[in-house]
Design a protein around this motif. Structure first.
Motif, PDB file in Angstrom:
ATOM      1  N   GLN A 123       7.502  42.082  71.491  1.00  0.00           N
ATOM      2  CA  GLN A 123       7.848  42.907  72.640  1.00  0.00           C
ATOM      3  C   GLN A 123       9.359  42.999  72.816  1.00  0.00           C
ATOM      4  N   GLN A 124      10.072  41.911  72.534  1.00  0.00           N
ATOM      5  CA  GLN A 124      11.533  41.948  72.609  1.00  0.00           C
ATOM      6  C   GLN A 124      12.101  42.928  71.577  1.00  0.00           C
ATOM      7  N   ASN A 139       2.834  46.781  75.248  1.00  0.00           N
ATOM      8  CA  ASN A 139       2.965  45.987  76.468  1.00  0.00           C
ATOM      9  C   ASN A 139       1.613  45.683  77.103  1.00  0.00           C
ATOM     10  N   LEU A 173       0.019  37.204  77.746  1.00  0.00           N
ATOM     11  CA  LEU A 173       0.797  36.461  78.739  1.00  0.00           C
ATOM     12  C   LEU A 173      -0.118  35.845  79.791  1.00  0.00           C
ATOM     13  N   TYR A 223       0.332  42.808  75.263  1.00  0.00           N
ATOM     14  CA  TYR A 223       1.220  41.688  75.547  1.00  0.00           C
ATOM     15  C   TYR A 223       0.914  41.061  76.906  1.00  0.00           C
ATOM     16  N   LEU A 268       7.217  30.100  78.120  1.00  0.00           N
ATOM     17  CA  LEU A 268       7.812  29.613  76.872  1.00  0.00           C
ATOM     18  C   LEU A 268       8.247  28.156  77.004  1.00  0.00           C
ATOM     19  N   LYS A 327       3.657  33.718  72.169  1.00  0.00           N
ATOM     20  CA  LYS A 327       5.035  33.630  71.684  1.00  0.00           C
ATOM     21  C   LYS A 327       5.317  34.704  70.643  1.00  0.00           C
ATOM     22  N   GLU A 370       8.046  34.978  82.083  1.00  0.00           N
ATOM     23  CA  GLU A 370       7.816  34.754  80.655  1.00  0.00           C
ATOM     24  C   GLU A 370       8.552  33.500  80.174  1.00  0.00           C
ATOM     25  N   LYS A 371       9.774  33.327  80.652  1.00  0.00           N
ATOM     26  CA  LYS A 371      10.558  32.165  80.218  1.00  0.00           C
ATOM     27  C   LYS A 371       9.894  30.859  80.663  1.00  0.00           C
ATOM     28  N   TYR A 418       5.503  37.962  72.447  1.00  0.00           N
ATOM     29  CA  TYR A 418       6.777  38.019  73.173  1.00  0.00           C
ATOM     30  C   TYR A 418       7.901  38.447  72.229  1.00  0.00           C
ATOM     31  N   ARG A 419       7.926  37.873  71.041  1.00  0.00           N
ATOM     32  CA  ARG A 419       8.955  38.230  70.056  1.00  0.00           C
ATOM     33  C   ARG A 419       8.846  39.711  69.692  1.00  0.00           C
TER      34      ARG A 419
END
Length: 234
Positions: free
Chosen positions: A167-168, A67, A74, A70, A124, A161, A120-121, A164-165
């Motif tokens: 981190q998910q 994180n 971000l 990340y 994206l 991106k 975050e969204k 983010y993937r």
């Protein structure tokens, strides 16, 4: 008299199970304070519970470490997206870009504020819109935006991106391990309660302090109330 309290942390649950299982080797079979069935359940759960605790700690630590990197990606992606929109708006104000061409990016031609980029969204969505919008505008004869170029924005957007993937995935692994651990906590609490009840019943006829010490050997934890006299106070 002191009162007992069931463990409320994973470390305490492990300690309670370990003590109970250890007593299986300390006492003769005919002098066990808990049934073989319950001790066998405790032994089997102890292995699974240790493994689940370790797995959760590993996933949680991996997520926390990833994180930090990340958040850096971000922040950088947000900076480039925001800067690109500001430069585009300035180009419109200088009549270098036609106002209506902002529609290619999903931007209101009359609004020169930078859109919401806190989440975050948002990053994206706007990253995709800017990349596609610049491609579309240039294909209609527009001059590319510079400083930053869309290529530079794309690089940092793609890095974000991918982060983010990842981190998910870290979050999903942590959630799964947490769910499995939660289920084992319920099982641990059930077995520990059963163990402690059996042990206290087995030693019920002994004098108080001897009974408490025998129960403690099986992992039963007792607490004294505020102001309550303890044996060491005598």
């Amino acid at each position: 008299m002191p009162y007992r309290r069931l463990p409320n942390t994973d470390k305490a649950r492990l300690t309670a199970l370990e003590k109970a299982v250890a007593m299986e080797h300390e006492c003769d079979v005919d002098k066990q304070a808990a049934s073989y069935k319950t001790l066998n359940e405790a032994r089997a759960l102890l292995r699974r519970f240790k493994s689940a605790v370790g797995q959760f700690q590993y996933c949680y630590t991996a997520q926390a470490e990833a994180n930090r990197q990340y958040q850096s990606h971000l922040k950088t992606a947000r900076l480039y997206i925001s800067h690109f929109i500001q430069v585009l708006n300035l180009a419109v104000l200088r009549n270098e870009v036609r106002k209506e061409h902002k529609l290619f990016y999903g931007l209101d031609p009359e609004d020169f504020a930078v859109p919401e980029l806190t989440g975050e969204k948002h990053i994206l969505v706007w990253g995709e819109r800017l990349i596609e919008g610049e491609r579309e505008r240039v294909s209609h004869g527009g001059a590319p935006i510079y400083n930053p170029t869309i290529a530079k924005v794309t690089v940092h957007y793609d890095i974000f991106k991918e982060a983010y993937r990842e981190q998910q995935n870290y979050k999903l692994n942590t959630t799964r391990s947490q769910s499995g651990l939660d289920a084992l906590r319920e099982e641990a609490d059930r077995i520990i309660l059963d163990l402690w009840n059996q042990v206290e019943t087995y030693y019920a006829d002994l004098p108080a302090e001897i009974r408490l010490n025998r129960c403690r050997a099986y992992g039963v934890v007792y607490y004294y109330r505020s102001g309550e006299k303890r044996p060491e106070d005598d």
